[in-house]
Design an enzyme around this catalytic site. Structure first.
Site, short mmCIF file in Angstrom:
data_model
loop_
_atom_site.label_atom_id
_atom_site.label_comp_id
_atom_site.label_asym_id
_atom_site.label_seq_id
_atom_site.Cartn_x
_atom_site.Cartn_y
_atom_site.Cartn_z
N LYS A 1 -12.37 -2.09 6.45
CA LYS A 1 -11.64 -3.03 7.29
C LYS A 1 -12.07 -2.93 8.75
CE LYS A 1 -8.63 -3.13 3.64
NZ LYS A 1 -7.79 -2.29 2.81
N ASP B 1 -1.69 6.34 6.55
CA ASP B 1 -2.75 5.53 5.96
C ASP B 1 -3.11 4.45 6.97
OD1 ASP B 1 -4.36 3.75 4.65
OD2 ASP B 1 -2.95 3.32 3.01
N TRP C 1 0.82 -1.22 0.00
CA TRP C 1 0.00 0.00 0.00
C TRP C 1 0.85 1.26 0.00
CZ3 TRP C 1 -4.36 -0.61 -2.04
CH2 TRP C 1 -5.07 -1.79 -1.86
C1 LIG Z 1 -7.21 -1.71 1.77
C2 LIG Z 1 -6.16 -0.68 1.89
C3 LIG Z 1 -6.07 0.41 0.99
C4 LIG Z 1 -6.99 0.56 -0.20
O1 LIG Z 1 -8.21 1.00 0.20
P1 LIG Z 1 -9.35 1.41 -0.86
O2 LIG Z 1 -10.42 1.90 0.05
O3 LIG Z 1 -9.71 0.16 -1.61
O4 LIG Z 1 -8.79 2.46 -1.74
C5 LIG Z 1 -5.09 1.34 1.21
N1 LIG Z 1 -4.24 1.23 2.24
C6 LIG Z 1 -4.29 0.21 3.11
C7 LIG Z 1 -3.31 0.16 4.25
C8 LIG Z 1 -5.25 -0.78 2.96
O5 LIG Z 1 -5.31 -1.79 3.84
#
Ligand SMILES: *Cc1c(COP(=O)(O)O)cnc(C)c1O
Length: 359
Positions: A195, A171, A102
């Site tokens: 998540k 993030d 990511w």
């Molecule tokens: C799942 C995830 C993403 C992507 O998320 P989207 O909502 O599909 O854009 C980005 N960063 C991390 C750490 C993730 O686990």
């Protein structure tokens, strides 16, 4: 409902209590005489929910007053663009920690807006370790430092917050709400909801006020944090149902005792699973112990030819979605807030039985 434990990395398991509320309120929400999906986001019922959910999130995390909380669309991936658009503020460089899949994506998108200084790089150890912070090569001219506290695919998680003299951007898609957060250490925190917050379609952004108001010219108006704060995240129609689900999850989290209680529960869950993996030669996890994720636990079978059988038998035992990401192989158990300790116990019991049957 059959008791299935869903180890999906995302969209992921929701608390059963929230699923039941969703079911109960599907046709009629509050006094609206219609589904929450059918009412205006500017009507009294939705506005009251939105206000309360924002306050609940502030209370849960302890968000200081000089931070704004946004309920946006576009997923975490849209923040890969919004962060440089809003935070470069006249500068031409930014620092990014490359610790997994990511962060790599964030870097690729960020590089469309500025020069990227990759200040640490875990790709040569296949994202199983993080270089000591003292060895990071941080460019002081960078506008900010972006990092990914929990890398969802390799299961690599920071056990500290980097301290830098520039806005820190995180993030937190796969770790937000799993433990306490000291928001004052960050410039921007963002997370896709699917998540640990609720369902797909909602992205939470927490942004320090003084960082707003100096965006790159001629970018989409929706990508300006100021547009979103000035309009209470309703410049256009927000993702209403996802917002509603998040509000129910926040209430559930408060009932569980908040983030300090979740941190303890998550700690015990992760320990149960890692102890089982480490206690056997049949299973292994390659991540440096200190940086093992409490949310995403990848594990490999010593004999990879048993992977298919493992997944098949796990599913028969109501343990689903354990297949690892194709880049890592093996298995991955994602054990976010909604996964109870019982689910981990069931998984560990199954792993022991499977090992006995197949050594
Ligand atoms: C799942 C995830 C993403 C992507 O998320 P989207 O909502 O599909 O854009 C980005 N960063 C991390 C750490 C993730 O686990």
């Amino acid at each position: 409902m059959s008791q299935v434990y869903n180890f999906s990395a995302g969209p992921a398991m929701l608390p059963v209590q929230v699923l039941k509320q969703m079911k109960g309120e599907l046709l009629e929400y509050g006094s609206a005489r219609a589904s929450v999906m059918e009412i205006s986001h500017r009507g009294a019922d939705f506005m009251a929910m939105a206000q309360k959910s924002k306050q609940d999130l502030r209370d849960l995390i302890g968000i200081p007053d000089h931070y704004k909380v946004l309920f946006l669309q576009g997923g975490a991936s849209t923040q890969f663009s919004m962060v440089p658009i809003n935070l470069l503020r006249g500068k031409t460089k930014a620092n990014y920690a490359h610790t997994g899949h990511w962060s790599k994506k964030a870097i690729a998108e960020g590089s469309r807006y500025c020069e990227i200084n990759v200040c640490t790089d875990s790709s040569d150890n296949k994202y199983t370790d993080i270089d000591a912070f003292a060895n990071w090569n941080i460019d002081p001219d960078g506008a900010y430092l972006h990092y990914t506290p929990n890398e969802t695919i390799a299961g690599l998680e920071f056990d500290y917050v980097p301290e830098v003299d520039m806005p820190l951007v995180a993030d937190m898609s796969s770790s937000i709400l799993s433990r306490e957060i000291d928001v004052s250490k960050y410039g921007v925190i963002y997370a896709g909801a699917q998540k640990n917050i609720g369902i797909a379609g909602l992205t939470i952004v927490i942004v320090r006020e003084d960082l707003m108001g100096n965006v790159i010219a001629n970018q989409p108006i929706l990508f300006d944090y100021t547009t979103q704060t000035n309009n209470d995240s309703m410049y256009n129609t927000p993702s209403t149902y996802s917002w509603y689900v998040a509000s129910r999850v926040f209430e559930w989290l408060k009932q569980q005792g908040g983030l300090s209680a979740m941190a303890k529960i998550n700690q015990t869950k992760a320990k149960t699973l890692y102890d089982a993996i480490d206690g056997s030669d049949f299973y292994s996890n390659p991540v440096t112990i200190r940086y093992r994720s409490r949310m995403n636990v990848p594990f490999l079978l010593a004999d990879e030819s048993l992977n298919g059988l493992f997944l098949e038998k796990a599913a028969v035992n109501n343990l689903i979605t354990l297949k690892g990401h194709r880049s890592v192989g093996g298995m991955r158990a994602s054990i976010y807030n909604a996964m109870p300790q019982e689910g981990i116990n069931e998984l560990v019991n199954f792993m022991k039985v499977f090992e006995k049957e197949n050594v």
